[in-house]
Design an enzyme around this catalytic site. Structure first.
Site, mmCIF file in Angstrom:
data_model
loop_
_atom_site.group_PDB
_atom_site.id
_atom_site.type_symbol
_atom_site.label_atom_id
_atom_site.label_comp_id
_atom_site.label_asym_id
_atom_site.label_seq_id
_atom_site.Cartn_x
_atom_site.Cartn_y
_atom_site.Cartn_z
ATOM 1 N N ASP A 45 6.089 25.435 12.128
ATOM 2 C CA ASP A 45 5.573 25.387 10.760
ATOM 3 C C ASP A 45 4.218 24.679 10.764
ATOM 4 O O ASP A 45 4.025 23.665 11.434
ATOM 5 C CB ASP A 45 6.564 24.632 9.862
ATOM 6 C CG ASP A 45 6.283 24.850 8.390
ATOM 7 O OD1 ASP A 45 7.111 25.497 7.724
ATOM 8 O OD2 ASP A 45 5.237 24.367 7.902
ATOM 9 N N ASN A 67 14.672 29.065 1.555
ATOM 10 C CA ASN A 67 14.218 28.809 0.200
ATOM 11 C C ASN A 67 14.128 30.136 -0.551
ATOM 12 O O ASN A 67 13.648 31.136 0.002
ATOM 13 C CB ASN A 67 12.847 28.125 0.207
ATOM 14 C CG ASN A 67 12.937 26.685 0.677
ATOM 15 O OD1 ASN A 67 13.904 25.990 0.376
ATOM 16 N ND2 ASN A 67 11.945 26.228 1.413
ATOM 17 N N ALA A 74 10.516 25.940 -4.111
ATOM 18 C CA ALA A 74 9.181 25.848 -3.512
ATOM 19 C C ALA A 74 8.951 26.925 -2.459
ATOM 20 O O ALA A 74 8.122 26.748 -1.566
ATOM 21 C CB ALA A 74 8.894 24.457 -2.929
ATOM 22 N N SER A 79 7.210 29.768 -0.787
ATOM 23 C CA SER A 79 5.798 30.125 -0.927
ATOM 24 C C SER A 79 5.392 31.363 -0.142
ATOM 25 O O SER A 79 4.368 31.965 -0.455
ATOM 26 C CB SER A 79 4.915 28.944 -0.503
ATOM 27 O OG SER A 79 5.169 28.598 0.841
ATOM 28 N N VAL A 80 6.141 31.739 0.874
ATOM 29 C CA VAL A 80 5.761 32.902 1.688
ATOM 30 C C VAL A 80 6.836 33.983 1.528
ATOM 31 O O VAL A 80 8.003 33.761 1.879
ATOM 32 C CB VAL A 80 5.604 32.527 3.175
ATOM 33 C CG1 VAL A 80 5.209 33.755 3.997
ATOM 34 C CG2 VAL A 80 4.559 31.421 3.345
ATOM 35 N N HIS A 100 12.410 33.749 5.971
ATOM 36 C CA HIS A 100 12.258 32.811 7.087
ATOM 37 C C HIS A 100 13.308 31.729 6.995
ATOM 38 O O HIS A 100 13.631 31.243 5.904
ATOM 39 C CB HIS A 100 10.852 32.200 7.142
ATOM 40 C CG HIS A 100 10.356 31.650 5.852
ATOM 41 N ND1 HIS A 100 9.828 32.441 4.852
ATOM 42 C CD2 HIS A 100 10.311 30.388 5.389
ATOM 43 C CE1 HIS A 100 9.482 31.679 3.827
ATOM 44 N NE2 HIS A 100 9.777 30.421 4.127
ATOM 45 N N HIS A 140 14.134 27.993 8.037
ATOM 46 C CA HIS A 140 13.556 26.737 8.517
ATOM 47 C C HIS A 140 14.560 26.070 9.456
ATOM 48 O O HIS A 140 15.729 25.887 9.090
ATOM 49 C CB HIS A 140 13.308 25.773 7.354
ATOM 50 C CG HIS A 140 12.253 26.190 6.385
ATOM 51 N ND1 HIS A 140 10.973 25.660 6.396
ATOM 52 C CD2 HIS A 140 12.283 27.076 5.361
ATOM 53 C CE1 HIS A 140 10.264 26.191 5.401
ATOM 54 N NE2 HIS A 140 11.037 27.051 4.758
HETATM 55 P P1 DGP Z 1 8.776 28.261 2.125
HETATM 56 O O1 DGP Z 1 8.503 27.118 1.197
HETATM 57 O O2 DGP Z 1 10.275 28.336 2.448
HETATM 58 O O3 DGP Z 1 8.218 29.579 1.654
HETATM 59 O O4 DGP Z 1 8.088 27.866 3.493
HETATM 60 C C1 DGP Z 1 6.942 28.452 3.983
HETATM 61 C C2 DGP Z 1 6.489 27.624 5.142
HETATM 62 O O5 DGP Z 1 5.507 28.345 5.846
HETATM 63 C C3 DGP Z 1 5.867 26.287 4.767
HETATM 64 O O6 DGP Z 1 6.690 25.223 5.276
HETATM 65 C C4 DGP Z 1 4.504 26.263 5.442
HETATM 66 C C5 DGP Z 1 4.593 27.440 6.385
HETATM 67 N N1 DGP Z 1 3.349 28.174 6.542
HETATM 68 C C6 DGP Z 1 2.560 28.665 5.546
HETATM 69 N N2 DGP Z 1 1.503 29.317 6.064
HETATM 70 C C7 DGP Z 1 1.632 29.235 7.423
HETATM 71 C C8 DGP Z 1 0.853 29.738 8.509
HETATM 72 O O7 DGP Z 1 -0.178 30.392 8.339
HETATM 73 N N3 DGP Z 1 1.297 29.445 9.753
HETATM 74 C C9 DGP Z 1 2.435 28.720 9.982
HETATM 75 N N4 DGP Z 1 2.770 28.481 11.260
HETATM 76 N N5 DGP Z 1 3.201 28.254 8.980
HETATM 77 C C10 DGP Z 1 2.806 28.511 7.723
#
Ligand code: DGP
Length: 116
Positions: free
Chosen positions: A30, A89, A95, A97-98, A102, A104
């Site tokens: 992350d 999430n 929260a 965001s992507v 995924h 964690h």
């Molecule tokens: P979520 O909140 O569950 O959507 O977590 C998304 C996670 O993705 C957050 O902990 C930060 C991580 N993240 C966002 N952009 C990038 C990226 O470009 N590269 C990596 N390695 N992680 C990222």
């Protein structure tokens, strides 16, 4: 999906520190770690989030959990004396965001429950 960040990482278009790969999954550190070990396991196939998962994703989900265990073992946080947290999430309150499913894998420090 061309505009999906994690599809870009899976395809190698977006740089990341990949720590584990399987036929169905890719895992990378992350970018904003919440603990000494913080790895994201994603399916190679795009799925929006855990609320979009159906029976057709069963093999991807199993592969993600297996990958998480293998990563925990490789990172030295497996076993009853250590341990790790697995988190999906979903939605704004969590929260998320992507928008690419995924898992964690978080560990390497003592955590509390419930989370903040
Ligand atoms: P979520 O909140 O569950 O959507 O977590 C998304 C996670 O993705 C957050 O902990 C930060 C991580 N993240 C966002 N952009 C990038 C990226 O470009 N590269 C990596 N390695 N992680 C990222």
């Amino acid at each position: 999906m061309d505009d999906c960040l994690f599809c870009g990482i899976v395809a190698g278009r977006v740089p990341s520190e990949i720590v584990h790969e399987s036929e169905r999954t890719v895992a990378f550190r992350d970018i904003a770690p919440a603990a000494p070990v913080h790895v994201l396991v994603v399916p190679r196939q795009h799925v929006d989030n855990a609320s979009s998962v159906g029976p057709e994703h069963a093999e991807d989900l199993a592969a993600m959990v297996v990958a998480a265990r293998e990563i925990a073992e490789a990172e030295g946080i497996a076993g009853e004396e250590r341990g790790y947290r697995l988190v999906f999430n979903v939605g704004r309150d969590s929260a998320n965001s992507v928008p690419h499913l995924h898992l964690h894998v978080i560990g390497g420090r003592q955590m509390s429950w419930p989370p903040g």
